[in-house]
Design an enzyme around this catalytic site. Structure first.
Site, PDB file in Angstrom:
ATOM      1  N   TYR A 157     -60.481 -24.484  31.132  1.00  0.00           N
ATOM      2  CA  TYR A 157     -59.440 -24.727  30.124  1.00  0.00           C
ATOM      3  C   TYR A 157     -59.168 -23.454  29.329  1.00  0.00           C
ATOM      4  CZ  TYR A 157     -60.368 -29.573  31.262  1.00  0.00           C
ATOM      5  OH  TYR A 157     -60.538 -30.751  31.927  1.00  0.00           O
ATOM      6  N   HIS A 207     -54.715 -28.561  27.955  1.00  0.00           N
ATOM      7  CA  HIS A 207     -55.836 -28.866  27.059  1.00  0.00           C
ATOM      8  C   HIS A 207     -55.585 -28.324  25.654  1.00  0.00           C
ATOM      9  CE1 HIS A 207     -60.026 -30.409  26.932  1.00  0.00           C
ATOM     10  NE2 HIS A 207     -59.668 -30.962  28.064  1.00  0.00           N
TER      11      HIS A 207
HETATM   12 MG    MG Z   1     -56.966 -33.694  29.794  1.00  0.00          MG
END
Ligand code: MG
Length: 399
Positions: A157, A207
């Site tokens: 992320y 994210h």
């Molecule tokens: Mg997610």
């Protein structure tokens, strides 16, 4: 003779990476019990305490038939309401009561919701690599296993890997560079479309790593790669920016895993500002509210994509699946590919074949738990590091 709740147990286990929390509701009818998912893996002690000290005393002696009444009254029993800890506890109760009702009826829960719209739920799986070539290789492997949808990330992320040079004295943390992440992700999708073609559906999870102005640009930049959806391109606190994204790009938007209050999803549905409901069902309070929001979204042409990571217990994945089978507006189901041990601890965990997740058609949610085996994998405490996100100048960021 009403069936009453006689005991509420909290089962905590960590067979794989995530601490899982499952609620077991026992009833006055011998052998009749239900299971529900209350997994909030990062704050499991708090959920455990909410169940043991607040929910259990509230539930004992009450009529197990009254799912809706118990959901409504449990939600306001503490007067102050909403939030992930209490909603997860209520979800444990809610799913367990649906499980009990299905067992009483001799039917899978999807039958109680209105029956099946489909035989199985199409799933997506995760590909994460250090380079576009590595991600393409993983996508090809999934395609060979007949998966039709793959979520693609480069370096985790926020793309955590590239060079970051914070100022002297900067705090430790999980550093990432938002603008570099944007560039590398666009390059990854350019490579993927050139190497794996147009037939496989590709997804991506931002994210909430971008500031809103960059998020608007990012959704536009990804347009040529025809994503199935772009997830959490904004943080919930920036919901008001979805209008800007809608007005400037056609990239389909999935949102909601951090939502826990209906006030957060209502304007996005009414404004047709998102395309997929991305809620974490235990976080929103269980099957009862998920059914309601799915039915509402259906009237606005918005589809479901319930959160299905490793920090949803197999009972929670089963709840996702029963809703998927029923919902006329089902979109896609995330699937975390549990290992054999999880299937041993939780017999009846949904199975995926050829990319499709199938129910087992046992009454209720169809998942049981081997409590002795679960106890052999106790939870471990830890300080969560990946959520200590920081941008290059050392400032705190959303994870
Ligand atoms: Mg997610």
């Amino acid at each position: 003779m009403p069936v009453t709740i006689t005991d509420v147990k909290t089962i905590l286990t960590q067979p794989a990476g995530s601490r899982l929390i499952v609620v077991k509701i026992l009833t006055s009818e011998p052998g009749l019990y239900g299971l529900g998912c209350a997994t909030f893996t990062q704050r499991f002690h708090a959920v455990h305490a909410a169940i043991e000290h607040h929910l259990k005393p509230f539930l004992i002696g009450k009529d197990a038939d009254d799912i809706e009444d118990l959901w409504q009254t449990a939600m306001v029993n503490g007067y102050w309401r909403n939030g992930p800890v209490l909603n997860n506890a209520i979800s444990g109760m809610d799913m367990a009561l649906w499980d009990i009702k299905g067992k009483q009826a001799g039917m899978p829960v999807y039958q109680l919701l209105g029956g099946k719209c489909r035989e199985a739920a199409d799933t997506y799986v995760h590909a994460d690599g250090a380079s576009p070539e590595e991600v393409a290789e993983i996508v090809r492997k999934y395609m060979e296993q007949d998966y039709r949808h793959v979520r693609c990330q480069i370096g985790g992320y926020g793309g955590r890997k590239p060079r970051v040079t914070p100022p002297e004295g900067a705090k430790s943390g999980d550093y990432f560079d938002p603008r570099s992440y944007m560039r590398r992700t666009v390059q990854m999708f350019e490579h993927l479309r050139a190497s794996v073609g147009d037939e496989v559906e590709l997804l991506h999870d931002t994210h909430e790593r971008l500031n809103p102005a960059d998020a608007v640009v990012f959704a536009k930049q990804l347009e040529p790669y025809n994503l199935f959806f772009l997830e959490d391109v904004l943080a919930p606190e920036d919901n008001a920016w979805f209008r800007r994204i809608r007005d400037t790009s056609t990239t389909p938007i999935a949102m909601g895993e951090l939502f826990n209050n209906p006030a957060e999803w209502l304007p996005l549905i009414e404004g047709r500002l998102i395309d997929f409901l991305r809620m974490h069902i235990s976080q929103m309070g269980g099957i009862t509210p998920a059914r309601n929001v799915a039915a509402m979204a259906a009237m606005y042409g918005i589809r479901t994509a319930w959160h299905g990571p490793g920090d949803v217990s197999p009972v929670g994945h089963a709840a996702n699946l029963h809703l998927d089978l029923w919902a006329p507006n089902f979109g896609i189901q995330e699937w975390c590919r549990f290992g054999d041990l999880v299937y041993e601890i939780f017999p009846g965990t949904p199975e995926v074949r050829g990319g499709y997740m199938y129910p087992n058609d046992r009454p209720g949610l169809g998942v049981d738990v081997d409590e002795e085996l679960a106890a052999r994998y106790p939870y471990e405490d830890e300080i969560i590091n990946w959520t200590q996100a920081r941008t290059p100048d050392g400032g705190p960021a959303r994870p």
